[in-house]
Enzyme design. Structure first.
Site, short mmCIF file in Angstrom:
data_model
loop_
_atom_site.label_atom_id
_atom_site.label_comp_id
_atom_site.label_asym_id
_atom_site.label_seq_id
_atom_site.Cartn_x
_atom_site.Cartn_y
_atom_site.Cartn_z
N GLN A 75 0.77 -1.25 0.00
CA GLN A 75 0.00 0.00 0.00
C GLN A 75 0.80 1.30 0.00
OE1 GLN A 75 -3.40 2.37 2.59
NE2 GLN A 75 -3.09 0.25 3.06
N GLU B 232 1.16 -1.26 8.30
CA GLU B 232 0.35 -0.12 8.77
C GLU B 232 0.23 -0.01 10.30
OE1 GLU B 232 -1.57 2.43 7.15
OE2 GLU B 232 -1.91 3.03 9.22
N ASP C 132 0.48 3.83 6.00
CA ASP C 132 0.73 3.47 4.61
C ASP C 132 0.44 4.64 3.66
OD1 ASP C 132 1.64 0.92 4.91
OD2 ASP C 132 -0.32 0.00 4.80
N GLY D 281 -7.99 20.34 19.58
CA GLY D 281 -7.60 21.74 19.58
C GLY D 281 -8.13 22.49 20.79
N GLY D 282 -8.07 23.79 20.72
CA GLY D 282 -8.50 24.62 21.84
C GLY D 282 -10.00 24.84 21.90
N1 CAO Z 1 12.06 -9.77 -9.46
C1 CAO Z 1 12.72 -10.56 -8.58
N2 CAO Z 1 12.63 -10.40 -7.25
C2 CAO Z 1 11.80 -9.43 -6.79
C3 CAO Z 1 11.10 -8.58 -7.65
C4 CAO Z 1 11.24 -8.78 -9.06
N3 CAO Z 1 10.60 -8.03 -9.93
N4 CAO Z 1 10.38 -7.72 -6.91
C5 CAO Z 1 10.63 -8.01 -5.62
N5 CAO Z 1 11.50 -9.04 -5.54
C6 CAO Z 1 12.04 -9.66 -4.35
C7 CAO Z 1 12.86 -8.69 -3.53
O1 CAO Z 1 14.13 -8.54 -4.08
C8 CAO Z 1 12.84 -9.38 -2.18
O2 CAO Z 1 13.76 -10.44 -2.20
P1 CAO Z 1 14.90 -10.67 -1.06
O3 CAO Z 1 14.19 -10.78 0.22
O4 CAO Z 1 15.56 -11.95 -1.50
O5 CAO Z 1 15.80 -9.51 -1.08
C9 CAO Z 1 11.42 -9.99 -2.15
O6 CAO Z 1 10.99 -10.04 -3.51
C10 CAO Z 1 10.32 -9.18 -1.46
O7 CAO Z 1 10.79 -8.40 -0.55
P2 CAO Z 1 10.07 -7.91 0.81
O8 CAO Z 1 10.89 -8.46 1.94
O9 CAO Z 1 9.99 -6.45 0.70
O10 CAO Z 1 8.60 -8.55 0.83
P3 CAO Z 1 7.77 -9.10 2.07
O11 CAO Z 1 6.46 -9.48 1.52
O12 CAO Z 1 8.50 -10.14 2.83
O13 CAO Z 1 7.62 -7.83 3.07
C11 CAO Z 1 6.86 -5.64 3.70
C12 CAO Z 1 6.61 -6.88 2.86
C13 CAO Z 1 5.83 -4.61 3.33
C14 CAO Z 1 6.73 -5.98 5.19
C15 CAO Z 1 8.29 -5.09 3.41
O14 CAO Z 1 8.42 -4.92 2.02
C16 CAO Z 1 8.59 -3.78 4.11
O15 CAO Z 1 8.85 -3.74 5.32
N6 CAO Z 1 8.60 -2.67 3.36
C17 CAO Z 1 8.96 -1.35 3.87
C18 CAO Z 1 7.88 -0.76 4.69
C19 CAO Z 1 6.57 -0.67 3.96
O16 CAO Z 1 6.45 -0.12 2.90
N7 CAO Z 1 5.54 -1.16 4.61
C20 CAO Z 1 4.18 -0.93 4.17
C21 CAO Z 1 3.64 -1.99 3.38
S1 CAO Z 1 1.91 -1.70 3.18
O17 CAO Z 1 1.22 -2.18 4.58
#
Ligand code: CAO
Length: 423
Positions: free
Chosen positions: A16, A138, A167, A246-247
């Protein structure tokens, strides 16, 4: 011309926070190329599905006006395509877990080498510090940014709010950072790193609570209901229920029908400037002269009595009648509107704040349009892309690959098979 026409965004966002940001930029006219993993795509495509085999509303409502390319950025050939995308784009936006882009081989240093004008923008859960490596969603951000500890009632647990301040709120902050960096690039000729952390974003939105934290050192917070109730303040900003921040004291009050309608309530603000009119409306004209009620400081210890009397009046009216009576008198009130009421509100349809969109696999649905209206750059909402819908188009038209090279990339698994398109 749209405001951001000519700006090309390399959109590596998912879920998001990041997609909110790039959707806004797309609404302002940027060409947003959403890069997704072949065969998989943004995880939200399949989350909370309401229509079988169709992209979820979660995905569609965050990815309008974008083009989708499937690309394996961990594959060697895929990395070549990714490098060409970095050369071609103005801004790269990502919100992966910390270090994901570096692990792919695309550190900030490497990106600058490829394209010194690139603006590289990220959402992370936390900024530099002890939690910088954490994954964040979030509600974690709401808790870590001060919102949860200050939301809810004094005698209840901390609460998260339905507004996605972690988000979507951080996505908004990031969008501002990006357009600011684009503006600076006009003078400097250089790109830069833009970081918006979700904790910082939430705290920015909760600044009035940090204000109150410091006021506590100088005495009780008199506009909080607990002051009038004689409940002592502890060391931290407390939860204040529906008290106005607020106030000008305010509260949510019952309206006619509250017994059966969960949203038959109004927010009522006892703005000092209209106090005398409030006294007349609620049938307490004597309070205008009564020293216990005539001035704002005198009323602060008696807010329960004041709002109790106002509620006796609001309970005789619907929330819309309260609005109709109070608005001409400049008394600030607001009905509690449900999502159902908002989705049916004609004026929101007219302004494009709520729009109906048609989608090839899920049919018609409602979504929010651009909440920021520019007189010279109106936003039209177009449906979100199917997974990899524009892969061939982007490879050929944006990056200059031949049809044969596109087929090779597809056969090698560097791009997805979803694309079809012109190839
Ligand atoms: N081709 C190949 N690999 C890809 C790719 C592509 N096109 N797009 C993504 N990937 C890979 C990434 O390189 C990553 O791999 P590694 O872990 O090996 O480096 C993996 O896919 C996904 O990464 P992720 O760890 O970001 O995904 P997740 O689902 O485990 O975590 C989230 C999700 C949101 C917790 C994490 O991305 C995060 O903390 N983001 C930052 C904070 C944020 O934006 N949070 C809000 C999200 S909305 O609620």
């Amino acid at each position: 011309m749209k405001a951001l026409e000519g700006v090309r965004i390399l959109d590596m966002t998912h879920v998001q926070s990041g997609p909110t940001c790039t959707q806004l930029l797309a609404w302002f006219g940027a060409d947003v190329l959403k890069v997704e993993r072949p065969g998989v795509g943004d995880a939200t495509r399949g989350q909370l599905r309401d229509v079988p085999d169709a992209d979820s509303l979660y995905f569609t409502m965050l990815n309008h006006n974008k083009r989708s390319i499937t690309l394996n950025t961990k594959d060697e050939k895929g990395k070549e395509v990714f490098t060409r995308l970095i050369k071609t784009c103005d801004v790269m936006v990502e919100n992966f877990a910390p270090g994901a882009l570096d692990r792919m081989g695309f550190s900030w240093e490497r990106i600058q080498e490829i394209n010194p004008r690139m603006i590289y923008a990220s959402v992370k859960g936390f900024g530099p510090g002890p939690y910088s490596e954490c994954k964040v969603y979030e509600n974690v951000a709401q808790c870590a940014g001060g919102s949860a500890s200050t939301t809810g009632f004094l005698d209840g647990p901390p609460l998260v709010t339905g507004a996605q301040i972690g988000d979507s709120g951080t996505g908004l902050h990031l969008a501002l950072g990006i357009v600011t960096a684009l503006y600076q690039r006009e003078h400097s000729g250089r790109g830069q790193r833009v970081l918006a952390s979700m904790q910082d974003g939430v705290l920015n939105l909760c600044r009035v609570k940090l204000r109150d934290q410091q006021r506590l050192a100088h005495g009780p917070l008199k506009e909080y209901s607990q002051f009038g109730e004689g409940i002592p303040f502890a060391d931290a900003t407390p939860r204040a229920g529906n008290d106005s921040g607020g106030g000008q004291p305010g509260r949510i009050l019952k309206c006619k029908g509250w017994e059966t309608d969960a949203n038959a309530y109004t927010y009522f603000i006892t703005q000092a400037a209209v106090w005398e009119k409030i006294c007349d409306v609620i049938g307490h004209p004597e309070w205008k002269e009564d020293p216990d009620f005539a001035t704002p400081p005198a009323r602060l210890p008696r807010l329960n009595e004041v709002f109790g009397a106002i509620e006796q009046w609001t309970m005789t009216k619907t929330k819309y009648e309260v609005m109709e009576i109070c608005n001409p008198l400049d008394i600030p009130v607001g009905p509690i509107l449900s999502m159902q009421e908002l989705s049916e509100e004609p004026s929101l349809r007219e302004t494009g704040t709520i729009v109906e969109v048609d989608h090839p696999t899920r049919g018609k649905y409602l979504t929010v349009g651009n909440p920021v209206k520019l007189s010279d750059s109106p936003s039209e909402v177009s449906r979100s892309p199917l997974l990899g819908e524009h892969t061939g188009e982007i490879l050929q038209e944006v990056l200059g690959y031949s049809a044969e090279e596109v087929s090779d990339l597809r056969d090698a698994g560097a791009v997805g098979r979803e694309d079809c398109g012109s190839t």
